[in-house]
Write a protein that holds these residues in place. Structure first.
Motif, PDB file in Angstrom:
ATOM      1  N   TYR A   1       5.704 -10.926  -7.220  1.00 62.40           N
ATOM      2  CA  TYR A   1       5.364  -9.829  -6.495  1.00 62.40           C
ATOM      3  C   TYR A   1       4.485 -10.569  -5.256  1.00 62.40           C
ATOM      4  O   TYR A   1       3.922 -11.632  -5.570  1.00 62.40           O
ATOM      5  CB  TYR A   1       4.677  -8.665  -7.237  1.00 62.40           C
ATOM      6  N   GLU A   2       4.692  -9.961  -4.217  1.00 58.43           N
ATOM      7  CA  GLU A   2       3.888 -10.201  -3.132  1.00 58.43           C
ATOM      8  C   GLU A   2       2.397  -9.522  -3.109  1.00 58.43           C
ATOM      9  O   GLU A   2       2.502  -8.338  -3.370  1.00 58.43           O
ATOM     10  CB  GLU A   2       4.529  -9.658  -1.701  1.00 58.43           C
ATOM     11  N   TYR A   3       1.539 -10.459  -3.305  1.00 53.31           N
ATOM     12  CA  TYR A   3      -0.118  -9.712  -3.244  1.00 53.31           C
ATOM     13  C   TYR A   3      -0.750  -9.774  -2.013  1.00 53.31           C
ATOM     14  O   TYR A   3      -0.869 -10.900  -1.241  1.00 53.31           O
ATOM     15  CB  TYR A   3      -0.727 -10.532  -4.293  1.00 53.31           C
ATOM     16  N   LYS A   4      -1.162  -8.609  -1.571  1.00 49.38           N
ATOM     17  CA  LYS A   4      -1.602  -8.321  -0.172  1.00 49.38           C
ATOM     18  C   LYS A   4      -3.029  -7.717  -0.545  1.00 49.38           C
ATOM     19  O   LYS A   4      -3.299  -6.860  -1.112  1.00 49.38           O
ATOM     20  CB  LYS A   4      -0.886  -7.442   0.604  1.00 49.38           C
ATOM     21  N   PHE A   5      -4.007  -8.737  -0.046  1.00 52.02           N
ATOM     22  CA  PHE A   5      -5.374  -8.030  -0.447  1.00 52.02           C
ATOM     23  C   PHE A   5      -5.787  -7.579   1.171  1.00 52.02           C
ATOM     24  O   PHE A   5      -5.426  -8.405   2.220  1.00 52.02           O
ATOM     25  CB  PHE A   5      -6.157  -9.462  -0.756  1.00 52.02           C
ATOM     26  N   TRP A   6      -6.454  -6.581   1.417  1.00 55.67           N
ATOM     27  CA  TRP A   6      -6.877  -5.921   2.527  1.00 55.67           C
ATOM     28  C   TRP A   6      -8.196  -5.938   2.729  1.00 55.67           C
ATOM     29  O   TRP A   6      -9.013  -4.943   1.867  1.00 55.67           O
ATOM     30  CB  TRP A   6      -6.131  -4.440   2.479  1.00 55.67           C
ATOM     31  N   SER A   7      -8.914  -6.687   3.608  1.00 55.07           N
ATOM     32  CA  SER A   7     -10.453  -6.496   3.827  1.00 55.07           C
ATOM     33  C   SER A   7     -10.815  -5.511   4.791  1.00 55.07           C
ATOM     34  O   SER A   7      -9.583  -4.887   5.300  1.00 55.07           O
ATOM     35  CB  SER A   7     -10.963  -8.009   4.210  1.00 55.07           C
ATOM     36  N   ASP A   8     -11.931  -5.222   4.880  1.00 55.53           N
ATOM     37  CA  ASP A   8     -12.093  -4.207   6.100  1.00 55.53           C
ATOM     38  C   ASP A   8     -11.685  -4.608   7.547  1.00 55.53           C
ATOM     39  O   ASP A   8     -10.958  -3.576   8.246  1.00 55.53           O
ATOM     40  CB  ASP A   8     -13.757  -3.840   6.005  1.00 55.53           C
ATOM     41  N   GLU A   9     -11.663  -5.800   7.783  1.00 48.40           N
ATOM     42  CA  GLU A   9     -11.098  -6.168   9.116  1.00 48.40           C
ATOM     43  C   GLU A   9      -9.430  -6.053   9.023  1.00 48.40           C
ATOM     44  O   GLU A   9      -8.932  -5.552   9.918  1.00 48.40           O
ATOM     45  CB  GLU A   9     -11.525  -7.638   9.253  1.00 48.40           C
ATOM     46  N   ASP A  10      -9.047  -6.415   7.898  1.00 45.98           N
ATOM     47  CA  ASP A  10      -7.486  -6.175   7.875  1.00 45.98           C
ATOM     48  C   ASP A  10      -7.036  -4.666   8.081  1.00 45.98           C
ATOM     49  O   ASP A  10      -6.103  -4.473   8.557  1.00 45.98           O
ATOM     50  CB  ASP A  10      -6.922  -6.898   6.196  1.00 45.98           C
ATOM     51  N   ASN A  11      -7.894  -3.813   7.208  1.00 44.93           N
ATOM     52  CA  ASN A  11      -7.558  -2.484   7.356  1.00 44.93           C
ATOM     53  C   ASN A  11      -7.530  -1.957   8.685  1.00 44.93           C
ATOM     54  O   ASN A  11      -6.480  -1.059   9.228  1.00 44.93           O
ATOM     55  CB  ASN A  11      -8.564  -1.591   6.605  1.00 44.93           C
TER      56      ASN A  11
END
Length: 407
Positions: A125-135
């Protein structure tokens, strides 16, 4: 003539010189006696009797809820798919895991092992972590029409809630909060949408023990029509409490971008979603945290979350978990205030205070001096005082006992 029927002839002369004979009957009817007895019994029932009955009903309801077992999880419904090459099969839900927090560096210690757990169990699986900046960058690049609403949210959790919807809408895949850890592969769960009978379904959403559906765990196909329409309506709910959001921030979050908003919307589109019951994702019952253990066959286990909860959340959770306690306590408090107001108007309080220092009648029927201050000096005085308290304050004692039992 018997005892049940009495007849008398009443003769009245008329103008024609004849006599009219009337038959008067008095019939004894058993139904009338039953009705009168019921009325007499009803007149004896006082408000206090009704409160006693209400207290016992509340105690029964609380006992029943405590003994109700949690929902079962049907493991056989989520058997792994064995047909074809799973590595090359294209699934409706992409193999992408989405998770979000302020930043990886700010991740609390109790959640530090969550990303590695997902990556170890799901290496493909591709793991995507979303920080506040990424959001914010996601909203700015792909959904610029929502950026003004996004920036205007007063609480960070509202932006985090909104961003997760857009991430799953854009890429597809599964989103899970940081307090949700996988304990088995999620392919059997996500591949439910690949079944022919679920061809018209677009999302899988987790249910809760508390109320409805949650946004803590959900999966979707890319560009889901139901999810797209949901995010289009988010700007209409920025002020769900009509200006009172500052006073109850928890409800403002729930009703603007949180799980309640998602539940209200998806409840109108049940034909488009599948649900995963609480046991299937290891959710802890809000009122039974100490009894929280993963169910055999469940996909996840949950840890303590609620990083955004505030004082109003704690109050709401207490009321939700102790609704019997709050209802019964409210009834007793209202009746106590009503009695106090009535006693003050009728002067009952002064009479009872004088009685504590006056003469009372003992078990032999003789009058004697009674002083509440030194009544506990002997066994006889203690027994007499206990009976006196039970007699005069039995209603308050009943309220206290029921409160302790339902707490």
């Amino acid at each position: 003539m018997n005892r049940e029927e009495q007849s008398s002839l009443l003769q009245e002369p008329n103008g024609n010189g004849r006599v009219n004979v009337a038959l008067s009957q008095q019939v004894h009817r058993p139904s009338e006696d039953i009705g009168s007895k019921i009325c007499a019994l009803a007149r004896r029932i006082t408000l206090r009797h009704l409160v006693y009955a209400c207290g016992l009903c509340i105690l029964y309801s609380k006992t029943k809820s405590r003994c109700t077992p949690p929902k079962a999880f049907a493991t056989e419904e989520y058997e792994p798919t064995t047909s074809g090459d799973n590595a090359t099969t294209v699934h409706r839900v992409p193999q992408i895991v989405h998770q979000s927090y302020k930043s990886l560096a700010a991740l609390p210690k109790e959640w530090a092992d969550t990303p590695p757990r997902w990556q170890e169990l799901h290496p493909e699986y591709e793991y995507k972590f979303w920080s506040d900046e990424d959001n914010r960058n996601l909203i700015k690049e792909h959904y610029h029409w929502f950026l003004e609403t996004y920036d205007a949210y007063p609480a960070p959790i509202q932006r985090a809630d909104a961003a997760r919807y857009f991430a799953v809408l854009h890429y597809g895949g599964i989103y899970a909060d940081m307090d949700i850890l996988p304990i088995r592969h999620v392919d059997p769960l996500l591949q439910k949408l690949d079944l022919e009978e679920n061809a018209d379904k677009e999302m899988i959403v987790a249910e809760t023990y508390n109320l409805g559906l949650t946004n803590a765990l959900f999966a979707s196909v890319p560009n889901s029509t139901v999810l797209h329409q949901f995010v289009k309506e988010l700007p209409e709910h920025t002020k769900p409490l009509y200006g009172f959001e500052l006073f109850v921030p928890h409800f403002a979050v729930l009703l603007s971008t949180g799980p309640t908003r998602l539940w209200i919307y998806l409840n109108q589109h049940r034909a488009k979603i599948l649900t995963l019951n609480p046991a299937g994702w290891g959710q802890c019952h809000q009122c039974k945290q100490k009894q929280c253990v993963p169910v055999e066959g469940s996909f996840f286990e949950t840890r303590k979350g609620g990083s955004w909860h505030k004082w109003d959340t704690r109050i709401m959770n207490f009321v939700f978990c102790h609704v019997h306690f709050c209802v019964w306590g409210g009834i007793c408090a209202l009746l106590w205030l009503w009695y106090k107001c009535l006693a003050r108007r009728m002067g009952i309080g002064n009479a009872e205070a004088n009685e504590d220092q006056g003469e009372v009648q003992d078990v032999t029927g003789k009058n004697r001096k009674f002083n509440a201050a030194n009544a506990l000096g002997s066994l006889e005085g203690t027994t007499f005082m206990a009976k006196r308290i039970l007699s005069r304050h039995r209603f308050l004692l009943f309220c206290a006992v029921i409160l302790l039992l339902v707490l």
